[in-house]
Design an enzyme around this catalytic site. Structure first.
Site, PDB file in Angstrom:
ATOM      1  N   LYS A   1     -12.506  -1.932   6.208  1.00 34.70           N
ATOM      2  CA  LYS A   1     -11.782  -2.946   6.893  1.00 34.70           C
ATOM      3  C   LYS A   1     -12.332  -2.716   8.453  1.00 34.70           C
ATOM      4  O   LYS A   1     -12.471  -3.776   8.800  1.00 34.70           O
ATOM      5  CB  LYS A   1     -10.335  -2.580   6.808  1.00 34.70           C
ATOM      6  CG  LYS A   1      -9.429  -3.199   5.680  1.00 34.70           C
ATOM      7  CD  LYS A   1      -9.589  -2.532   4.265  1.00 34.70           C
ATOM      8  CE  LYS A   1      -8.977  -2.941   3.190  1.00 34.70           C
ATOM      9  NZ  LYS A   1      -8.293  -2.049   2.543  1.00 34.70           N
TER      10      LYS A   1
ATOM     11  N   TRP B   1       0.823  -1.247   0.011  1.00 41.18           N
ATOM     12  CA  TRP B   1      -0.026  -0.064   0.076  1.00 41.18           C
ATOM     13  C   TRP B   1       0.798   1.121   0.066  1.00 41.18           C
ATOM     14  O   TRP B   1       0.450   2.085  -0.615  1.00 41.18           O
ATOM     15  CB  TRP B   1      -1.132   0.047   1.111  1.00 41.18           C
ATOM     16  CG  TRP B   1      -2.085  -0.863   0.751  1.00 41.18           C
ATOM     17  CD1 TRP B   1      -2.241  -2.086   1.683  1.00 41.18           C
ATOM     18  CD2 TRP B   1      -3.014  -0.805  -0.221  1.00 41.18           C
ATOM     19  NE1 TRP B   1      -3.156  -2.767   1.047  1.00 41.18           N
ATOM     20  CE2 TRP B   1      -3.645  -2.282   0.035  1.00 41.18           C
ATOM     21  CE3 TRP B   1      -3.187  -0.106  -1.195  1.00 41.18           C
ATOM     22  CZ2 TRP B   1      -4.820  -2.410  -1.145  1.00 41.18           C
ATOM     23  CZ3 TRP B   1      -4.380  -0.809  -2.008  1.00 41.18           C
ATOM     24  CH2 TRP B   1      -4.963  -1.660  -1.912  1.00 41.18           C
TER      25      TRP B   1
ATOM     26  N   ASP C   1      -1.761   6.516   6.168  1.00 34.04           N
ATOM     27  CA  ASP C   1      -3.038   5.665   5.683  1.00 34.04           C
ATOM     28  C   ASP C   1      -3.502   4.606   6.835  1.00 34.04           C
ATOM     29  O   ASP C   1      -2.581   3.738   7.191  1.00 34.04           O
ATOM     30  CB  ASP C   1      -2.421   5.029   4.463  1.00 34.04           C
ATOM     31  CG  ASP C   1      -3.424   3.972   3.775  1.00 34.04           C
ATOM     32  OD1 ASP C   1      -4.647   3.858   4.419  1.00 34.04           O
ATOM     33  OD2 ASP C   1      -3.333   3.305   2.942  1.00 34.04           O
TER      34      ASP C   1
HETATM   35  C1  LIG Z   1      -7.438  -1.310   1.440  1.00 34.57           C
HETATM   36  C2  LIG Z   1      -6.381  -0.652   1.487  1.00 34.57           C
HETATM   37  C3  LIG Z   1      -6.342   0.588   0.880  1.00 34.57           C
HETATM   38  C4  LIG Z   1      -6.855   0.745  -0.438  1.00 34.57           C
HETATM   39  O1  LIG Z   1      -8.387   1.000  -0.199  1.00 34.57           O
HETATM   40  P1  LIG Z   1      -9.568   1.242  -1.129  1.00 34.57           P
HETATM   41  O2  LIG Z   1     -10.643   1.685  -0.560  1.00 34.57           O
HETATM   42  O3  LIG Z   1      -9.680  -0.059  -1.711  1.00 34.57           O
HETATM   43  O4  LIG Z   1      -9.189   2.282  -2.013  1.00 34.57           O
HETATM   44  C5  LIG Z   1      -5.226   1.368   0.868  1.00 34.57           C
HETATM   45  N1  LIG Z   1      -4.572   1.399   2.032  1.00 34.57           N
HETATM   46  C6  LIG Z   1      -4.613   0.380   2.752  1.00 34.57           C
HETATM   47  C7  LIG Z   1      -3.692   0.166   4.012  1.00 34.57           C
HETATM   48  C8  LIG Z   1      -5.592  -0.578   2.802  1.00 34.57           C
HETATM   49  O5  LIG Z   1      -5.747  -1.668   3.634  1.00 34.57           O
END
Ligand SMILES: *Cc1c(COP(=O)(O)O)cnc(C)c1O
Length: 359
Positions: free
Chosen positions: A195, A102, A171
């Site tokens: 998540k 990511w 993030d």
């Molecule tokens: C799932 C995830 C993303 C991407 O998320 P989307 O909602 O599919 O754009 C980005 N960063 C992390 C750490 C993730 O777990």
């Protein structure tokens, strides 16, 4: 078939209590005679839903007054672009820490807008650790420093955060609200909801107010945090039902005792699983001990030929979504807030049985 033990990495398990509540309110929300899905986002019923969700989120995470919480769309992936578009200001460079898949995506997107200085990377070690702070080569002229607090695919998590001279951006898609965090150390936090917060389609951004209002020239209004802040995240039609469900999850979290209680339970769940994986000489966990994730636990079997057998046996016990990400292989168990301790107990039990049968 009843409800399974769902270890999905995302979209992921939701608390059963929340789903039951949503079901009970599905056709007639609070005497309105309609579903939340069917009402105007400008209606007083929905405004109340939205405001309560925001207030509960602020309370849970302990968001200080000088921050705004935004309920947006586009996933964490759109934040990979919105962060540079809004935070670069008059700078042309930003710092990024590379701890996994990511981080890489965030870096690649930021490179469309500025020069990216990768301050440290664990890529050469297969993303199995977090580079020591002493090795970070930060640029004092960077507009901000970006990190991914929990690499969902690799299972690498920051357990404390660096002090930085430039604004810190995280993030937190896969570990937001899993533990208490000192928000004041961050300039901006973002997370896709699917998540640990609610259904897909919603992205939560926590941004310090002084960073609003200086988007790069040409930034579409929908990508300007200040536009969303000024409209209380209703600049256009927000993802109303996802916002409502997130609100139910926040209320459930408060009833569970808030972040301290939830973090304690998450730590217990992860400790049990890692102990089971570490015991004996059967399973392997790729990530270095001090940066193992409490949320996403990748592990491998001694022989990849056993993977399909393992997954089939797991399914038979109602243990689902354990297949690892294709880039890592093996297995991955995601233990988000809504995954009950009993699910982990059932997985630990199966790990023991499987290792005895095939060891
Ligand atoms: C799932 C995830 C993303 C991407 O998320 P989307 O909602 O599919 O754009 C980005 N960063 C992390 C750490 C993730 O777990």
């Amino acid at each position: 078939m009843g409800r399974v033990h769902n270890f999905s990495a995302g979209p992921a398990a939701l608390p059963e209590e929340v789903l039951i509540e949503a079901r009970d309110e599905l056709l007639d929300y609070a005497g309105s005679g309609m579903s939340v899905m069917e009402m105007s986002h400008r209606s007083k019923e929905f405004i109340a839903v939205a405001e309560r969700a925001e207030a509960d989120f602020i309370e849970l995470l302990g968001v200080p007054d000088d921050y705004r919480v935004l309920f947006l769309q586009g996933g964490a992936t759109l934040q990979f672009a919105m962060v540079p578009l809004n935070l670069l200001g008059d700078r042309d460079t930003a710092d990024y820490v590379n701890t996994g898949a990511w981080s890489v995506k965030a870096i690649e997107e930021a490179q469309r807008f500025c020069r990216v200085n990768v301050v440290a990377s664990s890529e050469a070690r297969g993303f199995t650790d977090i580079p020591a702070l002493s090795e970070w080569r930060c640029n004092p002229d960077a507009a901000y420093l970006h990190l991914c607090s929990n690499e969902t695919i690799g299972g690498v998590q920051f357990h404390d955060f660096p002090d930085t001279s430039v604004p810190l951006v995280a993030d937190m898609s896969s570990d937001i609200l899993s533990r208490p965090v000192d928000v004041s150390r961050f300039a901006l936090i973002y997370a896709g909801a699917q998540k640990n917060i609610g259904p897909a389609g919603l992205t939560v951004v926590v941004v310090r107010k002084d960073l609003l209002g200086r988007p790069r020239a040409g930034t579409p209004s929908m990508l300007d945090y200040a536009v969303h802040a000024a409209a209380d995240s209703m600049s256009n039609t927000p993802p109303t039902y996802a916002w409502y469900l997130a609100g139910l999850v926040f209320r459930w979290m408060k009833a569970e005792g808030g972040l301290a209680a939830i973090a304690a339970r998450n730590a217990r769940k992860a400790a049990k699983l890692y102990a089971a994986l570490d015991g004996g000489n059967f399973y392997r966990t790729p990530v270095l001990g001090n940066c193992r994730s409490v949320m996403n636990v990748p592990f491998t079997l001694p022989d990849a030929a056993l993977d399909a057998v393992f997954l089939k046996g797991a399914e038979a016990r109602g243990l689902t979504n354990l297949k690892g990400h294709r880039s890592v292989g093996g297995m991955r168990a995601s233990l988000y807030n809504a995954v009950p301790e009993a699910a982990v107990d059932a997985l630990v039990d199966y790990l023991g049985v499987f290792a005895r049968e095939h060891g």
